[in-house]
Write an enzyme that holds these catalytic residues in place. Structure first.
Site: not given
Ligand code: IMP
Length: 423
Positions: A16, A40, A224
């Site tokens: 994205k 990221g 995300q």
């Molecule tokens: P959290 O957002 O750190 O709580 O992670 C929850 C879930 O979302 C996990 O499976 C992470 O690997 C995934 N996740 C969070 N942010 C990203 C992103 O920017 N890209 C891909 N996966 C993400």
């Protein structure tokens, strides 16, 4: 007028950042409305690689306004590190090109500590979070015990609130058996961060409406992806915010009727980081992509899980996001394959279904139903015009569009800004 929302149609990491960077040229304001520095976004421009976590990628353009909206959870220390890194790469970041919503919630050191401790406690049921404190920060917001960015402009109130909340969270940290957060040191760090960030803090909703009134174009940069959405994703293996198009409105204060387009971004295959079911996962595809040096997370460096393109997910994502256009990224990742599979439906308990089931146990039981396409076996990365794509690549894309029910607008064939083709 054209206000655009960009969302991920898969599990995040769809590329994205690059699509947003590309679309930014025609817009004036770039907004992040959900998530935090769990995101990221990698953007390569002029041979330089920029990694953005909280700051909208519009910051890489000289004349764009960037907004961190009210729906974001913002880690003040993480944000300052990111600002310093980008400044070191020559990027200008000032209070007049980066605005922070006064009502976005702060991610504080105790949130990170809790995130990590809870993951350890979950054992083999862990979510695989990024460890950035996102879940605990949103939990405090919803529980109505969060600290909002407005307090960065009021140091005395901030200190009082911080001391109160640190004491409260230290009880929880003791309960889960991990070290407490040191109060004096944490307060000092956050107050120092507050002094740096305070000039950026403002009522961003008013600023966005003023921009709309002045005929400016807005771009909402999704973080995300659809299947990490707290409501629509593969719960509980999701993040803690609404990553879908509706989240752009609640997370910014810009109402739905002011949105003109929704672009859903999807990779030409599927990837996922963290735990949870993944119907089209395929180890051989993962090995191939990792050997090409691709599919390592921008935030955590983790190798991503990989698999075939899952059109059940993309079609549903197009529906719930109201996407009228698709941007397909990483098409060049499939260059070496003789044959390419697309999942068009699932088989669950003997029945063919065309939507993702609600429970993890049902998703785990789903078998993918594939159709197979001949590979183009050609390096796409040097192509600069859509019409020069090989016919087999075009027919793959046409089939995706047909299955998704949305027009393909952009196609990515490499990480650089000039490797984006207009369809
Ligand atoms: P959290 O957002 O750190 O709580 O992670 C929850 C879930 O979302 C996990 O499976 C992470 O690997 C995934 N996740 C969070 N942010 C990203 C992103 O920017 N890209 C891909 N996966 C993400």
């Amino acid at each position: 007028m054209s206000n655009i929302i960009v969302v991920g149609a898969q599990w995040g990491d769809e590329g994205k950042g690059k699509i947003v960077d590309y679309l930014t040229e025609g817009t004036d304001v770039v907004v992040r409305a959900a998530g935090g520095n769990n995101a990221g976004h990698t953007v390569i421009n002029g041979g330089t690689k920029y990694i953005l976590h909280l700051i909208p990628s519009g910051i890489l353009w000289k004349d764009k306004l960037c907004v961190i909206g009210n729906g974001v959870v913002m880690d003040p220390i993480g944000l300052i590190e990111e600002m310093n890194k980008l400044r070191g790469q020559g990027v200008t970041i000032e209070p007049d090109n980066l605005l922070i919503s006064e009502t976005c919630h702060l991610v504080l050191p105790y949130h990170r500590a809790l995130d990590l401790a809870r993951e350890v406690k979950r054992g083999d049921k862990k979510i695989g979070t990024t460890g950035r404190g996102i879940g605990p920060a949103y939990a405090d917001k919803v529980e109505r015990s969060g600290i909002r960015a407005i307090l960065l402009t009021r140091p005395a109130e901030l200190e009082e609130e911080l001391r109160h909340r640190i004491a409260e969270h230290n009880v929880t940290l003791r309960d889960v058996g991990v070290d407490e957060v040191p109060a004096d040191e944490t307060v000092a760090k956050i107050l120092a961060a507050a002094a740096i960030l305070a000039p950026h803090v403002t009522n961003t909703t008013v600023r966005l409406h003023e921009a709309i009134q002045a005929g400016k174009k807005l771009l909402f940069e999704g973080a995300q992806g659809t299947y990490l959405d707290i409501d629509h994703g593969s719960y509980p293996f999701v993040t803690s915010s609404n990553t879908t198009a509706g989240g752009a409105c609640t997370g910014s204060g810009v109402p739905p009727r002011m949105i003109d387009h929704v672009v859903a971004v999807a990779k030409a295959y599927t990837t996922r980081v963290g735990s949870g079911p993944f119907t089209t996962e395929n180890e051989a595809i993962g090995d191939m992509l990792h050997n090409m040096g691709r599919e390592f997370g921008a935030t955590t460096g983790r190798a991503r899980r990989c698999g075939w393109l899952d059109m059940v997910l993309i079609r549903y994502a197009v529906m719930i996001n109201g996407a009228d256009e698709l941007a397909i990224t990483n098409l060049d990742g499939l260059d070496g394959l003789d044959s390419i599979k697309i999942c068009t439906a699932y088989r669950l308990d003997g029945k063919v279904i065309h939507y993702p089931p609600a429970t993890i146990s049902d998703i785990e039981k789903c078998e993918p139903i594939y159709e197979e396409h001949q590979g183009w076996k050609q390096d796409l990365s040097t192509i600069r015009d859509y019409k020069d794509l090989p016919d087999l690549a075009k027919s793959y894309l046409n089939r995706l569009s047909e299955l998704a029910g949305a027009r393909i607008a952009l196609v990515g064939i490499g990480p650089s800004r000039d490797q984006t083709l207009i369809a």
